[in-house]
Design a protein around this motif. Structure first.
Motif, mmCIF file in Angstrom:
data_model
loop_
_atom_site.group_PDB
_atom_site.id
_atom_site.type_symbol
_atom_site.label_atom_id
_atom_site.label_comp_id
_atom_site.label_asym_id
_atom_site.label_seq_id
_atom_site.Cartn_x
_atom_site.Cartn_y
_atom_site.Cartn_z
ATOM 1 N N ASP A 7 0.995 -1.139 -0.061
ATOM 2 C CA ASP A 7 0.053 -0.079 -0.028
ATOM 3 C C ASP A 7 0.812 1.094 0.007
ATOM 4 O O ASP A 7 1.820 1.419 0.957
ATOM 5 N N LEU A 26 -17.279 13.886 -3.381
ATOM 6 C CA LEU A 26 -18.291 13.152 -2.513
ATOM 7 C C LEU A 26 -19.511 14.018 -1.872
ATOM 8 O O LEU A 26 -20.539 13.810 -1.703
ATOM 9 N N PHE A 31 -22.572 12.962 0.066
ATOM 10 C CA PHE A 31 -21.895 12.302 1.148
ATOM 11 C C PHE A 31 -20.858 13.209 2.032
ATOM 12 O O PHE A 31 -19.768 13.503 1.547
ATOM 13 N N VAL A 36 -10.975 12.375 2.300
ATOM 14 C CA VAL A 36 -10.380 11.139 1.555
ATOM 15 C C VAL A 36 -8.884 11.510 1.130
ATOM 16 O O VAL A 36 -8.573 12.721 0.642
ATOM 17 N N GLN A 38 -5.966 9.502 -1.303
ATOM 18 C CA GLN A 38 -5.914 8.598 -2.386
ATOM 19 C C GLN A 38 -4.498 8.103 -2.514
ATOM 20 O O GLN A 38 -3.600 8.845 -2.539
ATOM 21 N N GLY A 39 -4.271 6.783 -2.445
ATOM 22 C CA GLY A 39 -2.883 6.004 -2.662
ATOM 23 C C GLY A 39 -3.250 5.067 -3.525
ATOM 24 O O GLY A 39 -4.087 5.134 -4.439
ATOM 25 N N LYS A 40 -2.231 4.164 -3.597
ATOM 26 C CA LYS A 40 -2.359 3.117 -4.624
ATOM 27 C C LYS A 40 -2.051 1.722 -3.909
ATOM 28 O O LYS A 40 -1.531 1.726 -2.925
ATOM 29 N N ARG A 41 -2.661 0.839 -4.540
ATOM 30 C CA ARG A 41 -2.614 -0.661 -3.826
ATOM 31 C C ARG A 41 -1.916 -1.622 -4.983
ATOM 32 O O ARG A 41 -2.428 -1.810 -5.970
ATOM 33 N N PHE A 42 -0.744 -2.340 -4.680
ATOM 34 C CA PHE A 42 -0.209 -3.193 -5.521
ATOM 35 C C PHE A 42 -0.497 -4.499 -4.996
ATOM 36 O O PHE A 42 -0.157 -4.818 -3.951
ATOM 37 N N GLU A 43 -1.055 -5.485 -5.808
ATOM 38 C CA GLU A 43 -1.146 -6.831 -5.306
ATOM 39 C C GLU A 43 -0.274 -7.675 -5.923
ATOM 40 O O GLU A 43 -0.278 -7.800 -7.455
ATOM 41 N N ILE A 44 0.725 -8.335 -5.266
ATOM 42 C CA ILE A 44 1.835 -8.880 -5.960
ATOM 43 C C ILE A 44 1.684 -10.448 -5.847
ATOM 44 O O ILE A 44 1.818 -10.935 -4.459
ATOM 45 N N GLN A 87 -11.339 -10.490 -0.986
ATOM 46 C CA GLN A 87 -11.245 -9.337 -1.722
ATOM 47 C C GLN A 87 -11.823 -9.528 -3.018
ATOM 48 O O GLN A 87 -12.191 -8.423 -3.694
ATOM 49 N N GLY A 88 -12.397 -10.548 -3.503
ATOM 50 C CA GLY A 88 -12.941 -10.926 -4.875
ATOM 51 C C GLY A 88 -14.311 -10.356 -5.001
ATOM 52 O O GLY A 88 -14.642 -10.195 -6.073
ATOM 53 N N PRO A 90 -17.358 -7.508 -3.843
ATOM 54 C CA PRO A 90 -17.414 -6.329 -2.950
ATOM 55 C C PRO A 90 -17.912 -6.669 -1.499
ATOM 56 O O PRO A 90 -18.853 -7.334 -1.170
ATOM 57 N N ALA A 91 -17.393 -5.874 -0.388
ATOM 58 C CA ALA A 91 -17.525 -6.141 0.957
ATOM 59 C C ALA A 91 -18.999 -5.288 1.421
ATOM 60 O O ALA A 91 -18.987 -4.177 0.814
ATOM 61 N N ALA B 35 4.272 -10.947 -9.927
ATOM 62 C CA ALA B 35 3.432 -10.462 -10.959
ATOM 63 C C ALA B 35 2.438 -9.499 -10.388
ATOM 64 O O ALA B 35 1.813 -9.694 -9.238
ATOM 65 N N ARG B 37 -0.664 -6.574 -9.811
ATOM 66 C CA ARG B 37 -1.751 -5.861 -10.486
ATOM 67 C C ARG B 37 -1.692 -4.484 -9.641
ATOM 68 O O ARG B 37 -1.669 -4.364 -8.335
ATOM 69 N N GLY B 39 -3.974 -1.240 -8.109
ATOM 70 C CA GLY B 39 -5.404 -0.738 -7.943
ATOM 71 C C GLY B 39 -5.275 0.636 -6.998
ATOM 72 O O GLY B 39 -4.152 1.306 -6.941
ATOM 73 N N LYS B 40 -6.285 1.067 -6.368
ATOM 74 C CA LYS B 40 -6.418 2.259 -5.594
ATOM 75 C C LYS B 40 -6.656 1.896 -4.378
ATOM 76 O O LYS B 40 -7.514 1.077 -3.865
ATOM 77 N N ARG B 41 -6.107 2.820 -3.504
ATOM 78 C CA ARG B 41 -6.649 2.748 -2.083
ATOM 79 C C ARG B 41 -6.922 4.273 -1.662
ATOM 80 O O ARG B 41 -6.223 5.192 -1.737
ATOM 81 N N GLU B 43 -8.370 6.373 1.791
ATOM 82 C CA GLU B 43 -8.152 6.190 3.247
ATOM 83 C C GLU B 43 -9.087 7.384 3.564
ATOM 84 O O GLU B 43 -9.178 8.630 3.294
ATOM 85 N N GLU B 57 -23.422 4.039 3.900
ATOM 86 C CA GLU B 57 -23.353 5.067 2.961
ATOM 87 C C GLU B 57 -21.651 4.957 2.366
ATOM 88 O O GLU B 57 -21.680 5.507 1.053
ATOM 89 N N PHE B 74 -14.257 -3.605 -5.211
ATOM 90 C CA PHE B 74 -13.812 -2.983 -4.089
ATOM 91 C C PHE B 74 -14.128 -3.502 -2.839
ATOM 92 O O PHE B 74 -15.000 -4.466 -2.628
#
Lengths: 91, 91
Positions: A7, A26, A31, A36, A38-44, A87-88, A90-91, B35, B37, B39-41, B43, B57, B74
């Motif tokens: 993250d 928002l 809302f 907020v 905003q950052g990045k998420r890398f799934e490796i 993660q697969g 939506p929560a 490998a 992928r 995405g975005k995070r 907070e 909400e 998400f």
């Protein structure tokens, strides 16, 4: 096949124009009371086992390429199978 | 002040050119067998307490604005104080 998540977020003292834009959008959508950043998420996906050496390698990769450590912080975490499954959808 | 995290990732069946570029760059830098992928995070600092209504909400906000649910999934999670503290420094 194990999964490690990196993250990357802008440091608290750094302006975050993307996050500001999202916060404003928002509010316009109704809302309220949400700020907020905003950052990045890398799934490796890691070939083989996630050893301590492998995690150190990923930390080096994050420092070198994934994050700009002058303006961003990063956090490395190993994702459990349950988290990956959740993660697969939506929560 | 509580913090909720929304992670947005491209769906598995969707091509991820950013992630592909990062995967290629890592290989060229000598980090093999990873490998990525991308995405975005988001907070989100929430005014007041994080109730179930507040979380609903935020899920609506994620569906409306933060994620494009045609191509992205998400996940919404509430961050504990310890996680927030750990986030502050590189892991």
């Amino acid at each position: 096949m194990a999964r490690v998540v990196v993250d990357v977020m802008p440091k608290p003292e750094i302006l975050d124009p993307q996050g500001k834009a999202v916060t404003g959008a928002l509010q316009r959508l109704g809302f309220a009371g949400l700020a907020v950043r905003q950052g990045k998420r890398f799934e490796i996906e890691v070939d083989g086992e996630v050893t301590d050496e492998r995690l150190d390698e990923i930390r080096r990769a994050a420092e070198t390429l994934l994050a700009n450590t002058v303006i961003e912080t990063f956090a490395v975490s190993v994702e459990t199978q349950e988290q990956a499954a959740a993660q697969g959808q939506p929560a």
